[in-house]
Motif scaffolding. Structure first.
Motif, PDB file in Angstrom:
ATOM      1  N   LYS A 189      46.009  47.630  44.566  1.00  0.00           N
ATOM      2  CA  LYS A 189      45.406  48.955  44.323  1.00  0.00           C
ATOM      3  C   LYS A 189      44.878  49.081  42.898  1.00  0.00           C
ATOM      4  O   LYS A 189      44.151  50.037  42.599  1.00  0.00           O
ATOM      5  N   VAL A 190      45.255  48.173  41.989  1.00  0.00           N
ATOM      6  CA  VAL A 190      44.891  48.332  40.581  1.00  0.00           C
ATOM      7  C   VAL A 190      43.382  48.180  40.404  1.00  0.00           C
ATOM      8  O   VAL A 190      42.699  47.602  41.247  1.00  0.00           O
ATOM      9  N   GLN A 191      42.881  48.645  39.276  1.00  0.00           N
ATOM     10  CA  GLN A 191      41.440  48.646  39.028  1.00  0.00           C
ATOM     11  C   GLN A 191      40.956  47.318  38.436  1.00  0.00           C
ATOM     12  O   GLN A 191      39.786  46.988  38.532  1.00  0.00           O
ATOM     13  N   ASP A 192      41.878  46.576  37.801  1.00  0.00           N
ATOM     14  CA  ASP A 192      41.481  45.312  37.188  1.00  0.00           C
ATOM     15  C   ASP A 192      41.015  44.323  38.263  1.00  0.00           C
ATOM     16  O   ASP A 192      41.756  43.992  39.193  1.00  0.00           O
TER      17      ASP A 192
ATOM     18  N   GLN B  69      43.173  40.931  38.606  1.00  0.00           N
ATOM     19  CA  GLN B  69      44.510  41.159  39.140  1.00  0.00           C
ATOM     20  C   GLN B  69      44.437  41.579  40.615  1.00  0.00           C
ATOM     21  O   GLN B  69      45.227  41.123  41.451  1.00  0.00           O
ATOM     22  N   GLN B  70      43.461  42.420  40.921  1.00  0.00           N
ATOM     23  CA  GLN B  70      43.306  42.882  42.309  1.00  0.00           C
ATOM     24  C   GLN B  70      42.995  41.694  43.241  1.00  0.00           C
ATOM     25  O   GLN B  70      43.570  41.563  44.316  1.00  0.00           O
ATOM     26  N   HIS B  71      42.087  40.817  42.801  1.00  0.00           N
ATOM     27  CA  HIS B  71      41.699  39.669  43.627  1.00  0.00           C
ATOM     28  C   HIS B  71      42.879  38.726  43.842  1.00  0.00           C
ATOM     29  O   HIS B  71      43.142  38.275  44.954  1.00  0.00           O
ATOM     30  N   ARG B  72      43.612  38.415  42.744  1.00  0.00           N
ATOM     31  CA  ARG B  72      44.736  37.470  42.863  1.00  0.00           C
ATOM     32  C   ARG B  72      45.850  38.034  43.744  1.00  0.00           C
ATOM     33  O   ARG B  72      46.471  37.310  44.524  1.00  0.00           O
ATOM     34  N   ALA B  73      46.087  39.340  43.633  1.00  0.00           N
ATOM     35  CA  ALA B  73      47.115  39.966  44.484  1.00  0.00           C
ATOM     36  C   ALA B  73      46.682  39.937  45.947  1.00  0.00           C
ATOM     37  O   ALA B  73      47.490  39.674  46.849  1.00  0.00           O
TER      38      ALA B  73
END
Length: 974
Positions: free
Chosen positions: A137-140, A143-147
């Protein structure tokens, strides 16, 4: 392992392990291997690969060692398993940050997290899924892609678990995150569509990657996360939305340039949409019922109407065709013959299919398949000319129908035609009738249409059996088309020969074969390689029950010569194998009549064998060819030994790596070589050194090994046994400790053959095996087939080597601590009692001769068993005596007086050299040279003379009166 002090050391060794210098690399790898089981080692690795300032290669290696360690040491029951404390620390560290900048390392981290999740989630790692959900859910962006990447790999891994408890856990997990997964997918999909409309390709590419990953997650959840998904409105809502999204993405593809960074990923996403539908249909056919109508409408619209023009691409067409095929062929949608036995879902699905596949729809699908998709492309036509071998391989085998367009469309045509043949047969026949007569060679399109229609008729051959008079069509049309020599008519000539091949096993009169052979010979002479290869697949005597040798013989020389030339010309391994296979089949069918024509092949095969050193499957084909060559050449195959015997040696040597591929065919070749050998050569004898290791394998090839041993015994028992009897006996003793009943019988049959061929030396050579045979008889071996063989062996010893039998009897009395007469009495009693175990007439006669050989005797034990001996003898007489209808006298039907070489009929194989050896051996065998009738008479007369009239009369009174009466009838005239 202390983290602070160890990190530097481990980092240094990992750096050395990335070196290209083996002197540095090897010690580093050894050191890392020793550390694998050290506590704290994986915590150090985690610190190294999450430190983005370190060298990428070092971090990559650290991830790989960590991943391998999970496989080996993460489970509690594993040797040197990681401690629970360290695993807790590692789990927390793995999901602290999703900010890996290197794509390849990020993927490996996601995979290793999924591996841990497979073992620990959700019980030992309940925080994993909530952490992933929050992280996506984060905007980065990174980080969003890796999660999201990790979320996908975790979902994929958990979905693959199949135990009931694991399935239940995955159902619970799916229920808790499905809504979120749907909203996540919708969000990224909408974002992508907005960005592509505004022309922001870079942002669109990033959003499309997230769309793809979230769709992959949803695919696993939808297909594997529900026991009965049709009851879940959200699941069915998502599946219906797939069709809308597919249309949006297909339309979107119109505006995306071929060289765009989005293009490849866009097509991957479109294919993934279709995979969602295909997987759901495969796993939940009943739940898919509500989607049948829409799936068919969507697929048929895009593949078989103008709606797809400009937007569809090959892999998408393949997927749509697979979807139609799976619906048409699905057994869950076919009602039972008794409608009442069908489920409501099945009846509903069948109703939807019937309503959809109307005559106009089926006709349009059929016509579009044949006249559009079946048409050969420019690329295929070019391939026909430039690389006919590759084209033939793809056309006759090639890729799976699931992934390649031509196989896929042909399979779809076959399935639809099978399902709706009554509707489609008139449609196809109308196409055929419109193409009567030759086609204008200048009209390329007309030639391609005819090729496509002929292709359809070939594919539907079995369905058209009652509707097409193929013999008339062949005579009136197809034959003439084969004779059109114009270069542009090549596609039709090639298709016609393929078409004949499809029909030849369905409906083709044998009287037309010579005409066909003539046409094929012309193709061979014209060097039309594609036609020839099509022909090889179908038109020669390969598994052809209608093949008649007399029809083929006039063409044998020219066909064989042309095929041999073809074998030399082709370059691909697969093609050479195929030509060899056909040559083998020709040799097999015509047998000895091939002898005048094989000289060229015999000279070429050694060269081909040498060239195929790296191609074991081609060598298997050569072995098969050699098998049939040896059988066809018979005793003349001895001339092949300089090449043949080293080939057998290599193929059957288990110390040589190629034996894995060559052993089965190598053993078969070894056997037929022995069977057709006129004499034993030193080289042939030397090859037997391979046998000891083969017997130790105890594999499925053991049966052929025993046949080979028997063949050596029949070929030259003295030379063979003198060299190998001791080793063979030792191998047999080891084998008998752990072998199946069938294997045990095979071993005993070898011993029996040795005694048959060499009754004097045989018992001495295999003496270590005989006590167990004797013991098996007196203890009443429980398996009849084994007991029968025991009695066969002992019968040979008793009848043909009485001196050795006496020594064996003494040995057994000593071993068992019993009186000699008691042992003998027990043996005779068990022999008489278990006579019914013997089913072979030869062994039954042998038993009678063997027990009668104990007479005349004053031994009280033998006289006590006299009744049983006479009973067996009369049974033997009933087995072997036949009455001469003219004279009314009896004769022994097993007697052979002279050697006559059997004359084989056309349908029979000629006798091998081994058959002749067995016949000659039979002329020395008491079973075939001694009249049982005469033998009984002489033994009884000798017993009478020994005991006197009164004593013999008393002995005969122990025999049942009915047995005596039968005996007297058989002995009339003596």
């Amino acid at each position: 392992m202390d983290l602070n002090s160890a990190s530097t050391v481990v980092l240094q060794v990992l750096t050395q392990a990335t070196s290209q210098d083996t002197a540095v690399l090897k010690p580093a790898e050894e050191q890392l291997k020793q550390w694998e089981t050290q506590p704290g080692f994986y915590s150090v690795l985690l610190n190294i690969f999450t430190n983005h300032s370190l060298d990428v290669n070092v971090r990559w290696l650290a991830v790989l060692y960590f991943k391998n360690g999970i496989d080996r040491y993460w489970r509690r029951v594993a040797p040197h398993a990681l401690s629970e404390e360290e695993k807790t620390t590692l789990r927390a560290g793995l999901i602290t940050n999703f900010n890996e900048p290197v794509n390849q390392i990020a993927t490996q981290i996601s995979v290793l997290i999924a591996k841990v999740a497979r073992v620990d989630c959700p019980r030992q790692w309940p925080e994993l899924i909530p952490t992933l959900v929050e992280s996506v859910k984060v905007q980065d962006d990174l980080q969003q892609h890796r999660a999201l990447l990790t979320f996908y790999h975790v979902t994929k891994t958990l979905a693959s678990k199949r135990l009931a408890a694991d399935r239940k856990l995955f159902y619970d997990l799916t229920s808790s995150i499905y809504s979120f997964a749907c909203s996540l997918w919708n969000h990224h999909t909408d974002t992508f569509l907005q960005q592509i409309c505004t022309g922001d390709e870079t942002a669109a590419a990033n959003s499309l990657e997230r769309t793809l990953l979230s769709l992959k997650v949803l695919r696993k959840l939808t297909v594997h996360g529900f026991a009965e998904p049709h009851w879940n409105a959200e699941v069915m809502g998502f599946l219906h939305a797939v069709f809308e999204r597919l249309k949006q993405f297909l339309e979107c593809s119109r505006s995306v340039r071929a060289e765009s960074i989005c293009r490849d990923r866009l097509e991957k996403t479109i294919i993934l949409f279709t995979k969602v539908l295909l997987d759901f249909l495969d796993q939940h056919p009943c739940s898919f019922t509500a989607l049948i109508q829409r799936s068919l409408e969507f697929s048929v619209s895009y593949v078989f109407t103008e709606a797809g023009e400009g937007v569809v691409f090959e892999q998408f067409i393949v997927q749509c065709m697979n979807l139609i095929k799976m619906i048409v062929k699905n057994y869950a949608y076919k009602p039972s013959k008794n409608i009442e036995d069908s489920s409501p879902e099945t009846l509903e699905a069948h109703k939807i299919k019937t309503a959809f596949f109307t005559y106009p729809t089926l006709m349009e699908i059929c016509r579009r398949l044949v006249t559009h998709y079946f048409l050969l492309t420019e690329e295929e036509l070019t391939m026909w000319e430039e690389d006919p071998e590759s084209f033939s391989v793809e056309e006759t085998g090639g890729d799976s129908w699931k992934y390649s367009l031509r196989p896929c469309m042909e399979v779809l045509f076959i399935d639809i035609f099978h399902e709706y043949n009554q509707t489609l047969t008139p449609v196809l026949l109308e196409m055929v009738h419109s193409l009567q007569g030759s086609t204008n060679v200048e009209n390329t399109n007309a030639i391609l249409i005819k090729d496509a229609v002929y292709n359809a008729v070939g594919l539907a051959a079995y369905e058209l059996f009652d509707s097409v008079d193929f013999d008339q069509w062949f005579k009136n049309q197809l034959l003439a088309e084969l004779q059109v020599s114009h270069d542009r008519y090549k596609p039709i000539r090639r298709r016609v020969i393929w078409l004949i091949g499809q029909w030849i096993s369905v409906k083709f009169k044998s009287d037309l074969r010579p005409v066909l052979y003539e046409a094929i010979r012309n193709l061979l002479q014209d060097r039309d390689l594609v036609s020839v290869l099509f022909f090889l697949n179908v038109c020669l005597p390969v598994d052809d029950f209608e093949f008649r040798t007399d029809q083929f013989l006039p063409y044998l020389e020219s066909m064989f010569t042309l095929l041999f030339q073809l074998l030399q010309e082709v370059t691909q391994c697969d093609t050479k194998m195929h030509v060899l296979h056909v040559l083998s089949c020709v040799i097999e069918r015509v047998n000895m009549q091939i002898r005048p024509y094989v000289g060229c092949l015999v000279q070429y095969l050694p060269l081909l064998w040498k060239q195929s050193e790296e191609h074991n499957m081609l060598r298997c084909a050569i072995l098969t060819t050699l098998i049939h060559l040896v059988q066809g050449l018979g005793a003349d195959s001895k001339n092949l030994y300089p090449f043949l015997l080293p080939v057998i040696q290599l193929s059957t040597d288990v110390s040589q790596p190629p034996h894995v591929y060559l052993l089965e065919d190598g053993l078969e070749l070894w056997l037929v070589t022995l069977e057709n050998s006129p004499c034993l050569t030193p080289e042939l004898l030397r090859i037997f050194q391979n046998m000891s290791a083969l017997l130790e394998l105890s594999s499925e090839n053991l049966k052929n090994c025993f046949k080979i041993i028997n063949a050596y015994i029949f070929l030259s028992s003295s030379e063979f046994l003198q060299m190998y009897a001791a080793d063979l006996c030792q191998s047999f003793c080891e084998l008998l400790k752990d072998i199946t009943i069938e294997g045990q019988v095979q071993v005993l049959k070898v011993v029996e053959n040795v005694l048959k061929v060499n009754p004097v030396l045989g018992p001495q050579m295999f003496q270590p095996l005989l006590p167990s045979v004797f013991r098996g008889i007196i203890e009443g071996e429980r398996y009849p087939v084994v007991m029968s063989t025991y009695l066969g062996i002992m019968g040979r010893v008793l009848l043909q080597n009485a001196r050795f039998f006496s020594l064996l009897l003494s040995q057994m009395a000593c071993e068992l601590g019993q009186e000699l007469d008691q042992i003998l009495g027990n043996m005779i009693e068990m022999w008489v009692d278990r006579m019914d175990n013997i089913t072979q007439p030869e062994r039954r006669k042998l038993s009678a001769l063997a027990l009668l050989s104990l007479l005349p005797s004053l031994n009280s034990v033998i006289q006590d068993k006299f009744c049983g001996i006479i009973n067996i003898s009369v049974e033997g007489l009933n087995d072997v005596m036949t009455e001469d209808s003219e004279t009314g006298t009896y004769k022994d039907c097993m007697l052979m007086s002279h050697f006559e070489e059997p004359k084989a009929t056309e349908d029979e194989e000629p006798p091998t050299e081994q058959d002749k050896r067995k016949k000659m051996l039979a002329l020395k065998d008491p079973v075939h040279t001694v009249s049982l009738q005469q033998f009984i008479y002489e033994k009884l007369k000798a017993q009478q003379e020994l005991l006197g009239e009164q004593g013999f009369h008393a002995l005969m009174e122990t025999v049942d009166t009915e047995i005596v009466a039968q005996l007297q009838e058989f002995l009339q005239g003596f």
